[in-house]
Scaffold this motif. Structure first.
Motif, short mmCIF file in Angstrom:
data_model
loop_
_atom_site.label_atom_id
_atom_site.label_comp_id
_atom_site.label_asym_id
_atom_site.label_seq_id
_atom_site.Cartn_x
_atom_site.Cartn_y
_atom_site.Cartn_z
N ASP A 16 0.83 -1.21 0.00
CA ASP A 16 0.00 0.00 0.00
C ASP A 16 0.86 1.26 0.00
OD1 ASP A 16 -2.29 -1.47 0.01
OD2 ASP A 16 -2.73 -1.20 2.14
N VAL A 17 1.82 1.28 0.92
CA VAL A 17 2.68 2.46 1.02
C VAL A 17 3.53 2.62 -0.23
CG1 VAL A 17 4.61 3.49 2.29
CG2 VAL A 17 2.75 2.38 3.54
N SER A 18 4.10 1.50 -0.69
CA SER A 18 4.94 1.55 -1.89
C SER A 18 4.16 2.07 -3.08
CB SER A 18 5.49 0.17 -2.21
OG SER A 18 6.22 -0.34 -1.12
N GLU A 19 2.93 1.59 -3.19
CA GLU A 19 2.10 1.99 -4.32
C GLU A 19 1.87 3.50 -4.31
OE1 GLU A 19 -1.28 -0.59 -5.68
OE2 GLU A 19 -2.43 1.14 -5.04
N GLY A 37 10.01 4.07 7.37
CA GLY A 37 9.65 5.21 8.21
C GLY A 37 8.15 5.31 8.42
N GLU A 38 7.39 5.09 7.37
CA GLU A 38 5.93 5.22 7.47
C GLU A 38 5.31 4.08 8.27
OE1 GLU A 38 3.34 6.53 4.58
OE2 GLU A 38 4.85 7.34 3.22
N LEU A 39 5.88 2.90 8.16
CA LEU A 39 5.28 1.73 8.80
C LEU A 39 5.89 1.42 10.16
CD1 LEU A 39 4.85 -0.71 5.76
CD2 LEU A 39 3.13 0.73 6.87
N ASP A 40 6.90 2.21 10.54
CA ASP A 40 7.58 1.96 11.82
C ASP A 40 8.12 0.53 11.91
OD1 ASP A 40 7.80 4.27 13.52
OD2 ASP A 40 5.61 4.34 13.49
N VAL A 41 8.75 0.12 10.86
CA VAL A 41 9.53 -1.12 10.88
C VAL A 41 10.91 -0.78 10.32
CG1 VAL A 41 7.54 -2.63 10.56
CG2 VAL A 41 8.75 -1.75 8.57
N LYS A 43 14.29 -1.38 7.69
CA LYS A 43 14.52 -1.73 6.29
C LYS A 43 14.75 -3.24 6.17
CE LYS A 43 17.95 1.19 5.91
NZ LYS A 43 19.18 1.67 5.22
N ALA A 44 15.47 -3.81 7.13
CA ALA A 44 15.76 -5.24 7.06
C ALA A 44 14.47 -6.05 7.03
CB ALA A 44 16.63 -5.64 8.26
N SER A 45 13.50 -5.58 7.77
CA SER A 45 12.23 -6.27 7.82
C SER A 45 11.56 -6.26 6.44
CB SER A 45 11.33 -5.59 8.85
OG SER A 45 10.24 -6.41 9.18
N LEU A 46 11.68 -5.16 5.75
CA LEU A 46 11.10 -5.07 4.41
C LEU A 46 11.76 -6.07 3.47
CD1 LEU A 46 10.91 -1.18 4.02
CD2 LEU A 46 9.15 -2.74 4.86
N HIS A 47 13.07 -6.20 3.61
CA HIS A 47 13.80 -7.13 2.73
C HIS A 47 13.39 -8.57 2.99
CE1 HIS A 47 16.56 -4.66 0.39
NE2 HIS A 47 16.71 -3.88 1.45
#
Lengths: 206, 206
Positions: A16-19, A37-41, A43-47
DNA sequence: GTCTATAGGTGGATAGAC
DNA sequence: GTCTATCCACCTATAGAC
């Protein structure tokens, strides 16, 4: 498009945020740090969910395409008039623009040269699917005597898609949805079966 | 546009390379390192001529606008028919697309949200100037009985500009100039005073 | 699944020699 | 005007603890 609910689950929220970021800033205009930053997680978590940005991009387009196709299906299911279908199609684009976004694929098409090959292919698929849907609607409209095409349905469909994408692009530069509305209205009017009504497509049957 | 000679002098050559990179990869899609690599100078040297990338961007658009205005002037000076002027205008866009580029301002418009404010304003100026030129041509065409507008000249001009920008955007995704040609042809045909398609007879109300 | 920490690279930009 | 050298912020991506 604009009314879609927020996704549940981490992958969905990431998308959603990426879109939104991709539609406003471009695919190269946002980073994992922005999402994090927006999701309060972190970067590693995103990967963990999307190993690379190229993967994220492909999934992004695939989901966008899927949702869009669903909306076109809804239009088909609930609308009989071809002209009305076209108006609702324009409405989808309008709903994107009022949120200061462009069509995800129109936006990413501008960055074409910088994208991973798989993403380039996905974008063409989206465009091609839209053209096919539009062509079918246009043919129906001509059969029903509601529309008058001055070329093949596919040619007109391609012009329609291109013109709407361009209208969003230019209108957003002025922060003016009205600019988009006027261009869209003129476009639809040019397809009306009765040339004397310059105000728009034939009034819908009630 | 496509036939313009290479600039002489370092600033001019920097702008030439930057322009091509911006039109193919976007303003955020190239770096001082890219320019330096092509020109065999150092990044520091580029900063001497254009202190910041924001400055480079503004000068880029200003020069593009200036050159484009010159070309429109040439069209005005050497063409009498409004329809022919429009065909030549379309030819300018086509010349950009065959080099795998987009209109500099169309491209940069996609990156709108990420640009320095001054650049955003310069882009609007470019669009507005194009719309004004087109509107004047359209009015001339209607006076001469060559064109038939189904709306105000400014509205039609805006649609024309938007549609051409969008047609370039989509066509480039397919690496197909033919796609652009077909859309452009349909656009111009929709403005003709008397439709001379194979369907022959002017459409009548049913 | 999420974290800390960090690697390895590239971004725009500057100081100062020549 | 052009260079070398460098700064610092940011990028994508990974290793490994919890």
């Amino acid at each position: 498009m604009s009314a879609r609910l927020e996704s549940r689950g981490t992958p969905g929220r990431i998308l959603d945020v990426s879109e939104r970021l991709a539609q406003t800033r471009g695919f190269n205009g946002f980073s994992y740090a922005d999402i994090a930053g927006e999701l309060d997680v972190t970067k590693a978590s995103l990967h963990y969910h999307f190993a690379t940005k190229a993967v994220l991009g492909r999934v992004l387009i695939a989901r966008y395409h899927e949702v869009f196709a669903g909306l076109l299906g809804q239009i088909d299911a609930s609308t009989t008039s071809a002209a009305e279908k076209l108006r609702r199609y324009v409405g989808l684009y309008r709903g994107v623009l009022v949120n200061d976004r462009l069509c995800l694929c129109g936006m990413i098409a501008a960055e074409h040269a910088t994208l991973p090959k798989p993403m380039q292919g996905e974008i063409r698929r989206f465009f091609t699917a839209n053209e096919a849907w539009l062509a079918a609607v246009l043919e129906q409209g001509e059969r029903d005597g509601e529309l008058h095409l001055r070329g093949t349905s596919l040619e007109v469909a391609r012009l329609l898609l291109s013109a709407l994408q361009g209208a969003m692009l230019v209108a957003r530069s002025y922060r003016s949805v009205a600019r988009f509305d006027v261009s869209a209205k003129r476009l639809l009017a040019s397809l009306a079966a009765e040339p004397r009504t310059s105000r728009g497509i034939k009034p819908r049957a009630r």
